[in-house]
Design a protein around this motif. Structure first.
Motif, mmCIF file in Angstrom:
data_model
loop_
_atom_site.group_PDB
_atom_site.id
_atom_site.type_symbol
_atom_site.label_atom_id
_atom_site.label_comp_id
_atom_site.label_asym_id
_atom_site.label_seq_id
_atom_site.Cartn_x
_atom_site.Cartn_y
_atom_site.Cartn_z
ATOM 1 N N VAL A 1 23.358 41.125 66.796
ATOM 2 C CA VAL A 1 22.452 40.034 67.149
ATOM 3 C C VAL A 1 21.256 40.646 67.872
ATOM 4 C CG1 VAL A 1 22.148 37.928 68.513
ATOM 5 C CG2 VAL A 1 24.332 38.361 67.334
ATOM 6 N N GLN B 1 18.601 35.745 70.330
ATOM 7 C CA GLN B 1 19.403 34.526 70.402
ATOM 8 C C GLN B 1 18.843 33.585 71.449
ATOM 9 O OE1 GLN B 1 23.656 35.008 70.337
ATOM 10 N NE2 GLN B 1 24.054 32.991 71.210
ATOM 11 N N LYS C 1 20.225 32.111 66.207
ATOM 12 C CA LYS C 1 20.260 33.549 66.472
ATOM 13 C C LYS C 1 19.802 34.304 65.233
ATOM 14 C CE LYS C 1 25.178 34.006 65.227
ATOM 15 N NZ LYS C 1 26.524 34.419 65.698
#
Length: 308
Positions: free
Chosen positions: A123, A126, A131
């Motif tokens: 990720v 986010q 995200k």
């Protein structure tokens, strides 16, 4: 989530197709995926304000995906931008942006925050309602696919909260935000008053890549997969040598990933139209479309994907 294709050509643009770029509007942010040559003119034609762009995600550092960056960066400076611009990309993006900052004697009066991606399947951005993830692909240079996924909060079980003694008001908001609350010395945890996780819409953009098994998991159950399909399968060997995917293989990935819709893009200038590639892909995965410049795609939860 709304996507507009600004460019759908591969290395050499045509009269109808510009170099790769896609505008994505989600929540409170406007995102640009790749930034090929003349992207800022395409943005104007699409009637999108470049000043609203919050983040730029670059899949890889080939010219047809980055040569629009100097123009957009300088134009934003000329327009008086003051808020920061985030730019994400593979190793080398930091050095590239250092050169662009000093190109053409232009004074950049806003901060460019560069995020160089070095990890896999991570990720990279986010916020509370969506995200962005990055996944390494395999091209002739370092390349990342991107996934943008909506985060939907679980349903708040109001009646259950009241049964547990929580009075309507600010404590409801804390529980919905995932924070425990205390009522008469009794701790009420969020999981006691929240329903099961709810699936949000998501789409995946492959960048330039040869077919990858890892893409199947990365794009699993996505509403939309945008995958490059530069050539047809009759020149598959050439396609693989150049680090690209043929239409048939893009369709196989879409089918195995169980996506709702496949849009293929990055058309080689050897084709006068996309029909041969679309036909090839639809033999494997029927719900396939070839992207066109200025085509807009709207993805809404529990609704069919709309293309304009």
């Amino acid at each position: 989530m709304e996507l507009t294709f600004l460019g759908t050509a591969s290395a050499i643009p045509t009269r109808k197709r510009n170099h790769t770029a896609i505008i994505v509007k989600i929540s409170n942010r406007t995102i640009l995926l790749d930034c090929g040559e003349a992207t800022q003119k395409q943005i104007m034609k699409a009637e999108v304000s470049p000043m609203k762009i919050d983040d730029i995600y670059i899949t890889h550092l080939h010219g047809d995906h980055i040569l629009g960056l100097p123009g957009i960066i300088q134009s934003l400076a000329f327009r008086g931008r003051t808020r920061p611009l985030n730019i994400y990309g593979p190793k080398g993006i930091t050095e590239l942006l250092d050169h662009i900052r000093h190109l053409g004697y232009c004074t950049i009066g806003y901060e460019i925050i560069v995020h160089e991606i070095t990890d896999d399947d991570v990720v990279i951005y986010q916020q509370n309602d969506f995200k962005v993830m990055a996944k390494k692909m395999k091209h002739t240079v370092p390349d990342y696919a991107y996934k943008i996924e909506e985060i939907r909060q679980p349903k708040f079980l109001r009646n259950k909260a009241i049964e547990l003694g929580v009075p309507p008001g600010p404590l409801f908001g804390k529980l919905q935000a995932g924070k425990p609350v205390t009522v008469d010395d009794k701790v009420i945890n969020p999981e006691e008053v929240l329903g099961p996780p709810r699936k949000g819409v998501k789409f995946v953009f492959s960048g330039d890549t040869i077919p990858q098994e890892s893409m199947i998991d990365f794009a699993k159950d996505a509403d939309l997969l945008i995958h490059e399909a530069t050539f047809t399968k009759d020149i598959k060997e050439k396609s693989l040598e150049n680090g690209h995917t043929v239409a048939e293989d893009a369709a196989k990935i879409a089918k195995q990933a169980n996506v709702e819709k496949l849009i293929i893009t990055h058309l080689s200038n050897r084709y006068t139209d996309s029909k041969p590639l679309v036909d090839e892909a639809r033999n494997i995965f029927e719900n396939t479309t070839y992207a066109e410049d200025f085509m807009t795609v709207i993805i809404e939860n529990k609704k069919p994907i709309t293309i304009k």
